[in-house]
Design a protein around this motif. Sequence first.
Motif, PDB file in Angstrom:
ATOM      1  N   GLU A 204      54.064 -50.540 -43.529  1.00 25.16           N
ATOM      2  CA  GLU A 204      55.339 -50.118 -44.123  1.00 25.16           C
ATOM      3  C   GLU A 204      56.285 -49.501 -43.103  1.00 25.16           C
ATOM      4  N   VAL A 205      55.748 -48.714 -42.165  1.00 25.72           N
ATOM      5  CA  VAL A 205      56.607 -47.999 -41.221  1.00 25.72           C
ATOM      6  C   VAL A 205      56.838 -48.829 -39.963  1.00 25.72           C
ATOM      7  N   GLN A 206      55.747 -49.391 -39.445  1.00 26.80           N
ATOM      8  CA  GLN A 206      55.889 -50.121 -38.182  1.00 26.80           C
ATOM      9  C   GLN A 206      56.084 -51.623 -38.386  1.00 26.80           C
ATOM     10  N   HIS A 207      56.056 -52.032 -39.668  1.00 27.31           N
ATOM     11  CA  HIS A 207      56.257 -53.443 -40.016  1.00 27.31           C
ATOM     12  C   HIS A 207      55.309 -54.361 -39.251  1.00 27.31           C
ATOM     13  N   ARG A 208      54.076 -53.918 -39.109  1.00 27.75           N
ATOM     14  CA  ARG A 208      53.105 -54.757 -38.425  1.00 27.75           C
ATOM     15  C   ARG A 208      52.494 -55.735 -39.406  1.00 27.75           C
ATOM     16  N   ASN A 209      51.976 -56.778 -38.864  1.00 26.04           N
ATOM     17  CA  ASN A 209      51.341 -57.839 -39.638  1.00 26.04           C
ATOM     18  C   ASN A 209      50.100 -57.298 -40.345  1.00 26.04           C
ATOM     19  N   ARG A 210      49.911 -57.654 -41.612  1.00 24.33           N
ATOM     20  CA  ARG A 210      48.816 -57.092 -42.390  1.00 24.33           C
ATOM     21  C   ARG A 210      47.443 -57.418 -41.778  1.00 24.33           C
ATOM     22  N   ASP A 211      47.261 -58.677 -41.376  1.00 28.54           N
ATOM     23  CA  ASP A 211      45.963 -59.067 -40.808  1.00 28.54           C
ATOM     24  C   ASP A 211      45.648 -58.258 -39.555  1.00 28.54           C
ATOM     25  N   GLU A 212      46.672 -58.115 -38.731  1.00 29.86           N
ATOM     26  CA  GLU A 212      46.479 -57.369 -37.481  1.00 29.86           C
ATOM     27  C   GLU A 212      46.160 -55.915 -37.807  1.00 29.86           C
ATOM     28  N   ALA A 213      46.910 -55.339 -38.777  1.00 31.98           N
ATOM     29  CA  ALA A 213      46.699 -53.938 -39.145  1.00 31.98           C
ATOM     30  C   ALA A 213      45.293 -53.737 -39.700  1.00 31.98           C
ATOM     31  N   GLU A 214      44.847 -54.680 -40.527  1.00 34.38           N
ATOM     32  CA  GLU A 214      43.507 -54.558 -41.106  1.00 34.38           C
ATOM     33  C   GLU A 214      42.429 -54.674 -40.030  1.00 34.38           C
ATOM     34  N   GLN A 215      42.669 -55.590 -39.100  1.00 35.90           N
ATOM     35  CA  GLN A 215      41.691 -55.782 -38.023  1.00 35.90           C
ATOM     36  C   GLN A 215      41.584 -54.512 -37.178  1.00 35.90           C
ATOM     37  N   THR A 216      42.756 -53.948 -36.802  1.00 34.52           N
ATOM     38  CA  THR A 216      42.779 -52.699 -36.039  1.00 34.52           C
ATOM     39  C   THR A 216      42.053 -51.600 -36.811  1.00 34.52           C
ATOM     40  N   ALA A 217      42.358 -51.521 -38.115  1.00 36.65           N
ATOM     41  CA  ALA A 217      41.766 -50.474 -38.956  1.00 36.65           C
ATOM     42  C   ALA A 217      40.246 -50.602 -38.981  1.00 36.65           C
ATOM     43  N   MET A 218      39.766 -51.826 -39.164  1.00 43.43           N
ATOM     44  CA  MET A 218      38.311 -52.017 -39.245  1.00 43.43           C
ATOM     45  C   MET A 218      37.630 -51.662 -37.926  1.00 43.43           C
ATOM     46  N   GLU A 219      38.297 -51.999 -36.810  1.00 43.88           N
ATOM     47  CA  GLU A 219      37.735 -51.639 -35.507  1.00 43.88           C
ATOM     48  C   GLU A 219      37.631 -50.126 -35.375  1.00 43.88           C
ATOM     49  N   LEU A 220      38.700 -49.440 -35.809  1.00 37.59           N
ATOM     50  CA  LEU A 220      38.706 -47.971 -35.722  1.00 37.59           C
ATOM     51  C   LEU A 220      37.597 -47.380 -36.595  1.00 37.59           C
ATOM     52  N   LEU A 221      37.446 -47.923 -37.799  1.00 34.96           N
ATOM     53  CA  LEU A 221      36.418 -47.391 -38.704  1.00 34.96           C
ATOM     54  C   LEU A 221      35.027 -47.602 -38.105  1.00 34.96           C
ATOM     55  N   LYS A 222      34.868 -48.747 -37.461  1.00 34.76           N
ATOM     56  CA  LYS A 222      33.579 -49.025 -36.813  1.00 34.76           C
ATOM     57  C   LYS A 222      33.319 -47.966 -35.747  1.00 34.76           C
ATOM     58  N   LYS A 223      34.351 -47.690 -34.979  1.00 28.61           N
ATOM     59  CA  LYS A 223      34.234 -46.704 -33.908  1.00 28.61           C
ATOM     60  C   LYS A 223      33.899 -45.322 -34.473  1.00 28.61           C
ATOM     61  N   MET A 224      34.446 -45.030 -35.669  1.00 21.57           N
ATOM     62  CA  MET A 224      34.215 -43.732 -36.303  1.00 21.57           C
ATOM     63  C   MET A 224      32.880 -43.720 -37.047  1.00 21.57           C
ATOM     64  N   GLY A 225      32.217 -44.870 -37.093  1.00 27.02           N
ATOM     65  CA  GLY A 225      30.914 -44.949 -37.767  1.00 27.02           C
ATOM     66  C   GLY A 225      31.020 -44.953 -39.279  1.00 27.02           C
ATOM     67  N   ILE A 226      32.164 -45.386 -39.826  1.00 23.16           N
ATOM     68  CA  ILE A 226      32.312 -45.379 -41.281  1.00 23.16           C
ATOM     69  C   ILE A 226      32.876 -46.708 -41.782  1.00 23.16           C
ATOM     70  N   ALA A 227      32.539 -47.782 -41.090  1.00 19.52           N
ATOM     71  CA  ALA A 227      33.040 -49.101 -41.486  1.00 19.52           C
ATOM     72  C   ALA A 227      32.596 -49.454 -42.902  1.00 19.52           C
ATOM     73  N   ASP A 228      31.430 -48.948 -43.313  1.00 19.05           N
ATOM     74  CA  ASP A 228      30.918 -49.253 -44.654  1.00 19.05           C
ATOM     75  C   ASP A 228      31.700 -48.537 -45.743  1.00 19.05           C
ATOM     76  N   LYS A 229      32.592 -47.597 -45.354  1.00 19.07           N
ATOM     77  CA  LYS A 229      33.345 -46.833 -46.361  1.00 19.07           C
ATOM     78  C   LYS A 229      34.756 -47.371 -46.560  1.00 19.07           C
ATOM     79  N   ALA A 230      35.052 -48.538 -46.015  1.00 15.20           N
ATOM     80  CA  ALA A 230      36.425 -49.046 -46.035  1.00 15.20           C
ATOM     81  C   ALA A 230      37.024 -49.108 -47.440  1.00 15.20           C
ATOM     82  N   LYS A 231      36.188 -49.436 -48.440  1.00 13.01           N
ATOM     83  CA  LYS A 231      36.722 -49.570 -49.794  1.00 13.01           C
ATOM     84  C   LYS A 231      36.539 -48.308 -50.633  1.00 13.01           C
ATOM     85  N   ALA A 232      35.971 -47.257 -50.017  1.00 13.24           N
ATOM     86  CA  ALA A 232      35.749 -46.016 -50.765  1.00 13.24           C
ATOM     87  C   ALA A 232      37.042 -45.219 -50.865  1.00 13.24           C
ATOM     88  N   TYR A 233      37.129 -44.371 -51.897  1.00 13.99           N
ATOM     89  CA  TYR A 233      38.276 -43.484 -52.030  1.00 13.99           C
ATOM     90  C   TYR A 233      37.927 -42.133 -51.413  1.00 13.99           C
TER      91      TYR A 233
END
Lengths: 252, 215, 299
Positions: free
Chosen positions: A115-144
């Motif tokens: 919304e703010v940086q107008h980045r491509n959704r696929d790219e944003a999701e890919q970046t996000a998943m990589e970050l979550l993996k790095k944080m050790g919480i990739a399995d929580k992606a769909k959790a609230y």
Amino acid sequence: MIVEMKNIRKHFEGLEVLKDISFGVDSGEVVSIIGPSGSGKSTLLRCATFLETIDGGEIIYMGKRAAHTDESGRAVYVHHRELRQFRAYCGLVFQQFNLFPHYNVLQNLIDAPIEVQHRNRDEAEQTAMELLKKMGIADKAKAYPYQLSGGQQQRVAIARALAMKPEILFFDEPTSALDPELTGEVLKVIRQLAEEKMTMVVVTHEMSFAKAVSNRVIFMADGLIVEHGDPREVFENPHEDRTRQFLRVFDR
Amino acid sequence: MTLSTMLSTMAAGMLRTCGIFALTLIGSLPLGMVIALLRKSKFAPVRFLVSIYIAVIRGTPLMLQLLVWYFGPFYLFEWSIRGWRFPALILGFILNYAAYFAEIYRGGIESMPVGQYEAAEVLGYTRTQTFMRIILPQVVKRIMPSVTNEVITLVKDTSLAFTLAYQEVFSLAKQISASQTSFMPFVIAGVFYFIANYAVAFAMARIEKALDYYR
Amino acid sequence: MKRMIAILLTGSAVLTLTACAAPASAPAAAPAAQETAPAAEAPQETAEAEEAAETEEAAPADSGETFVFKHGFDLDYPPYSYIDDSGKVGGFDVEMAQAVCEYYGWQYEAVPFNWDAKDAELNAGSCDCIWSGFTVNGREDDYLWSKPYSDNTQMIMVNKNSGIETLADLAGKIVGVQTSTSAYDLLNDEEGQAELCKTFASLEVYETYTIAFNDLKAGAIDAIAIDVTSGNYLMSGQEDYGYLDEALGSEQYAIGFRKDDTELRDKIDAALDALVADGTYDTIGQKYPEIYDFLCLGK
């Protein structure tokens, strides 16, 4: 220099919170800010991330001036549209996480990039998943957020800030709201980022962490920088009485 | 009058009651948000006018407001009020309920922790984005119980349309009861209101449940 | 932020306009207006058309365009104006008003109103007259009146086995009355029956006589003060109830007009005379046995 703060002054209703603070952070540096509560550490971070406006002084990001003092002595900021660009340089991790409760973890990470940086959704999701993996919480992606522990929430908050690809990341007492057994997992993530040469400024009460991870330590008291230097120097051989006094409490 | 004639006569009134109900909600739910935002305007005279409006609406009976909206144009400006009965009725209801919804929205917006605004600000959201994407969705969840209450009150308040002689179900019940010297029309009206409110409560519960995915 | 407000405002404005447009069909859907198509066109009329309509009032019958006679009445007042057995607007006053319109070739428009707002409705011009079992006595100077067309008496209704036989027997009893009726006014009028009212244990004021009558049947109250015509309607088919011999008061019904509307008043009076002469008045009256004896035109 990523950021330079020069002669920063700030007061709240007559109370001088920041009195002439100056410091800078180089690329890849980790700077810890320590000091008693009420010393102005958090206010300094909030000024650096534009949540508060300074009364006087100069803020420079990437060699560009975001705010300065004019002839009359008042602080003048750039136009708010330009300021949005400056905001993009810095990220902030709050003590209370401040995740968006109505978004799941992944949405927390991708909403602003899209919304703010107008980045491509696929790219944003890919970046996000990589970050979550790095944080050790990739399995929580769909959790609230409410389904996560405090430590997990704070790691999501760090990932959310990183997803914006900031030049510098500020941490405002990132472990203070956590149960003691959960601080480790958050500190580990910050240490990992330091190894990757992420530029960071951390306000913290975790002295051993500050000593082990930072390149420099700033000790603040009463709105002033009392001592500033190499962590070993500041912790093991402080020059100032005020610093010794403060560290004694933690050394017990 | 046979029961089926009574029912079919009153069915027209039930439709009209549903019409008042639906139009009032369609108008007042968004208008309430506009008023809530104007109340937080940076421009002091706007804030002042809005607070006066809310005070007047909440401080006077809806019945009186309906009379003012209907007869006001004639007594103030000598305008003809032919055909103005139903618009005045809906206008009165919308402006009344918008004031109440505005206060509910305001309470919801003010209950939002400042950390949500700050997190959004640091992430670079504009004020509009912050409101629409971060604040509003959470406010909606927070105010749902109060909105449900107000909506149920509206179902019952529609009977005030009798003030302007608009023949919704309760006015008709009164009139048929008088002509038939019977309580039956009131029983029918009562059952109708109960079913209508049951449906409203059911719908609102579904919405609340749908919003239950986070805390 | 500004853009958002603009969007919301526009949305609301559109909704308001839609709401304004809606009435075009709404009144037409009302049973009150079922037999009057013109109601549907009313909202589209311009101010000029409105003025023209008012000018017509001065010479209703001579005008080329059809005069729309707006009959203002209370739908809560059987048998004068009420919802009949078929669910339509009916009653003695409604039928008479329609007969007058037929006589002149006017268009009849039913304007049912809330009785408490009758003066506002009349003065604002949403109706041309109040014609709904409307009592003249006590209001002589407030309206321009037609000829009285019906007598009315206020009576006390009791259960025949109650032992109450005279007005004096009502001392210490609970009496019910409907608000805004002549019986109610009479009991509160110092020159009327206020003295008698003070002897009651209490005077219970009801929204409608239907509820009062239920209370009488249930024994919650001892008597009801009521217009004889309304009372007859209420008691039809109920053997156990009757009136005391002594009347509480008497009065007359007529049609009330705006005070400057002499032209229309005279027209209506002339039409009433004609309808008495050709027997229409009597024919319509016979459909309402509970009030037939009280009709006073031509007697």
